[in-house]
Design an enzyme around this catalytic site. Structure first.
Site, mmCIF file in Angstrom:
data_model
loop_
_atom_site.group_PDB
_atom_site.id
_atom_site.type_symbol
_atom_site.label_atom_id
_atom_site.label_comp_id
_atom_site.label_asym_id
_atom_site.label_seq_id
_atom_site.Cartn_x
_atom_site.Cartn_y
_atom_site.Cartn_z
ATOM 1 N N ARG A 134 0.832 -1.206 0.000
ATOM 2 C CA ARG A 134 0.000 0.000 0.000
ATOM 3 C C ARG A 134 0.867 1.258 0.000
ATOM 4 O O ARG A 134 0.529 2.249 -0.651
ATOM 5 C CB ARG A 134 -0.957 -0.022 1.197
ATOM 6 C CG ARG A 134 -2.059 1.015 1.074
ATOM 7 C CD ARG A 134 -3.134 0.822 2.129
ATOM 8 N NE ARG A 134 -2.590 0.928 3.482
ATOM 9 C CZ ARG A 134 -3.265 0.659 4.590
ATOM 10 N NH1 ARG A 134 -4.528 0.259 4.514
ATOM 11 N NH2 ARG A 134 -2.706 0.777 5.779
ATOM 12 N N LYS A 155 -2.765 6.407 1.364
ATOM 13 C CA LYS A 155 -2.523 6.883 2.734
ATOM 14 C C LYS A 155 -1.551 8.060 2.668
ATOM 15 O O LYS A 155 -0.351 7.918 2.891
ATOM 16 C CB LYS A 155 -1.979 5.728 3.581
ATOM 17 C CG LYS A 155 -2.371 5.841 5.045
ATOM 18 C CD LYS A 155 -2.237 4.508 5.734
ATOM 19 C CE LYS A 155 -2.244 4.641 7.233
ATOM 20 N NZ LYS A 155 -3.418 5.281 7.816
ATOM 21 N N GLU A 210 -16.159 6.227 5.004
ATOM 22 C CA GLU A 210 -15.369 5.762 6.150
ATOM 23 C C GLU A 210 -15.276 6.892 7.152
ATOM 24 O O GLU A 210 -15.925 7.927 6.986
ATOM 25 C CB GLU A 210 -13.992 5.280 5.683
ATOM 26 C CG GLU A 210 -13.166 6.344 4.989
ATOM 27 C CD GLU A 210 -11.775 5.854 4.586
ATOM 28 O OE1 GLU A 210 -11.243 4.927 5.207
ATOM 29 O OE2 GLU A 210 -11.220 6.444 3.653
HETATM 30 N N1 PLP Z 1 -9.180 4.362 6.674
HETATM 31 C C1 PLP Z 1 -8.324 5.349 6.984
HETATM 32 C C2 PLP Z 1 -8.642 6.711 6.483
HETATM 33 C C3 PLP Z 1 -7.185 5.085 7.750
HETATM 34 O O1 PLP Z 1 -6.336 6.062 8.075
HETATM 35 C C4 PLP Z 1 -6.946 3.771 8.201
HETATM 36 C C5 PLP Z 1 -5.749 3.466 8.981
HETATM 37 O O2 PLP Z 1 -4.792 2.979 8.512
HETATM 38 C C6 PLP Z 1 -7.861 2.776 7.855
HETATM 39 C C7 PLP Z 1 -8.965 3.100 7.100
HETATM 40 C C8 PLP Z 1 -7.656 1.370 8.297
HETATM 41 O O3 PLP Z 1 -6.671 0.746 7.531
HETATM 42 P P1 PLP Z 1 -5.816 -0.447 8.119
HETATM 43 O O4 PLP Z 1 -6.774 -1.489 8.543
HETATM 44 O O5 PLP Z 1 -4.983 -0.894 6.973
HETATM 45 O O6 PLP Z 1 -5.027 0.101 9.240
HETATM 46 C C1 COI Z 2 -3.971 3.495 11.477
HETATM 47 O O1 COI Z 2 -4.926 2.828 11.847
HETATM 48 O O2 COI Z 2 -2.838 3.027 11.348
HETATM 49 C C2 COI Z 2 -4.126 4.881 11.140
HETATM 50 O O3 COI Z 2 -3.327 5.366 10.409
HETATM 51 C C3 COI Z 2 -5.263 5.635 11.664
HETATM 52 C C4 COI Z 2 -4.883 6.973 12.206
HETATM 53 C C5 COI Z 2 -3.967 6.906 13.393
HETATM 54 C C6 COI Z 2 -4.362 7.883 11.143
#
Ligand code: PLP
Ligand code: COI
Length: 341
Positions: free
Chosen positions: A82, A184, A220
């Site tokens: 990612r 991200k 989200e």
């Molecule tokens: N959506 C956003 C906007 C986020 O910042 C995050 C955090 O990483 C997620 C979703 C969840 O992603 P993940 O499960 O890969 O941490």
């Molecule tokens: C995460 O879940 O890793 C995130 O990045 C969410 C937030 C702290 C930005």
């Protein structure tokens, strides 16, 4: 190795400086060998692309202590992939996947004394990130970059841990249609700050964002994807090009089907359907699975049947199974658990 003296079970989600961090520099078209450093500060030019044009992307993953005392991370290969797609979208060079995993391993190992003990409820949050570091004044990508990884021990993302939270529907968007919502990048989070603080000032824990084109579909929150449970026990999770492809959500879809035998629908979710769901949760690395008890859209108040006191039963099962896999109590699918040797 002796652990640091930290009150692990009362940690919030904050920054605590740990001993070492990893840094690699990109210059003249190549990444250098990379190294660990004790210096937590960065000196860059005032006109660095990251400072002027927000050319920065990041990742988030965690290191866990398993029941038998090993230190593991969860699916770091997906974070590496990612980060690569985020970097490509902002015209940044890709940091190779094997080197990403090696950098995470080196940083966690060097800060092993900060990996919270099994059962403490805390984890070591790992933050890999990249930014354009040389001066550019005309709008263009940088030529020089830094890839870095730091760690910080954390507790629950939302105060109160497993207590259901309250969201409000944001009138402002965090992402544009065909924009950068699916990567991200720091810029998405800058976009969310004003509406986040406004939500807090109005007494809400977080925002629910709707699709930026029509404001009719659930997207989200500022830092997690949604999971809904129907009254007949199906898992429903929004599908959209402008949300982050959460690794936790993708993992939970598999856990729901393969471990719990639940039916899963990944599809567009209209906001008008939300009032009919039995349970709601937020999922992400930081959020793990945080139950949502109530969602407010101006005059409309939706309180889920699971209520404001505890997680709904299906969200609880998903939570227990996922955290059981991450902490080594439940056998993981092939390749999900990456041990730090
Ligand atoms: N959506 C956003 C906007 C986020 O910042 C995050 C955090 O990483 C997620 C979703 C969840 O992603 P993940 O499960 O890969 O941490
Ligand atoms: C995460 O879940 O890793 C995130 O990045 C969410 C937030 C702290 C930005």
């Amino acid at each position: 190795m002796e652990k640091k003296s930290i009150d692990w079970s009362n940690l919030g989600f904050g920054y605590i400086q740990t001993d070492k961090r990893y840094v690699s520099h990109y210059k003249d078209g190549a990444w250098d060998a990379g190294m660990l450093t004790e210096d937590a500060n960065i000196t860059i030019n005032e006109c660095a692309c990251v400072l002027q044009y927000a050319q920065t992307v990041f990742e988030g993953l965690k290191a866990y202590t398993t029941q038998d005392g090993r230190i593991v991370t969860f699916r770091p290969d997906l974070n590496a992939q990612r980060l690569a797609s985020s970097a490509q979208r902002l015209e940044m060079p890709v940091f190779p996947q094997e080197r990403f995993i090696d950098a995470v391993e080196q940083t966690v190992k060097a800060n092993a004394a900060y990996v919270p003990p099994y059962g403490s409820g805390a984890t070591l949050y790992i933050r890999p990130y990249m930014f354009g570091s040389n001066a550019v004044i005309g709008v263009k990508p940088a030529d020089e970059y830094q890839f870095r990884v730091f760690t910080t021990p954390v507790g629950p993302y939302f105060k109160g841990g497993a207590k259901p939270i309250t969201l409000r529907v944001s009138d402002l968007d965090r992402a544009a249609p065909h924009g950068t919502g699916n990567i991200k990048a720091g810029l998405n989070y800058a976009m969310s700050l004003h509406t986040l603080m406004d939500a807090h000032r109005q007494g809400y824990d977080e925002n629910m964002f709707l699709d930026p084109a029509t404001h009719t579909k659930v997207e989200e929150t500022g830092g997690a994807n949604f999971l809904f449970i129907t009254k007949d026990g199906k898992v429903v999770t929004p599908k959209s090009d402008s949300i982050l492809p959460s690794i936790t959500r993708r993992s939970l879809v598999h856990v729901a089907k393969a471990y719990l035998g639940l039916e899963v629908e990944e599809r567009s979710v209209l906001f008008s359907e939300v009032k009919d769901f039995a349970e709601c949760g937020l999922c992400g690395t930081a959020a793990v699975i945080s139950p949502v008890g109530r969602i407010v859209d101006h005059d409309e108040v939706i309180t889920f049947p699971s209520g404001m006191e505890q997680m709904g039963p299906t969200i609880q099962k998903l939570y227990d199974t996922l955290t059981g896999i991450q902490m080594g109590m439940i056998e993981a699918p092939e390749g999900w658990i990456h041990e730090i040797q």
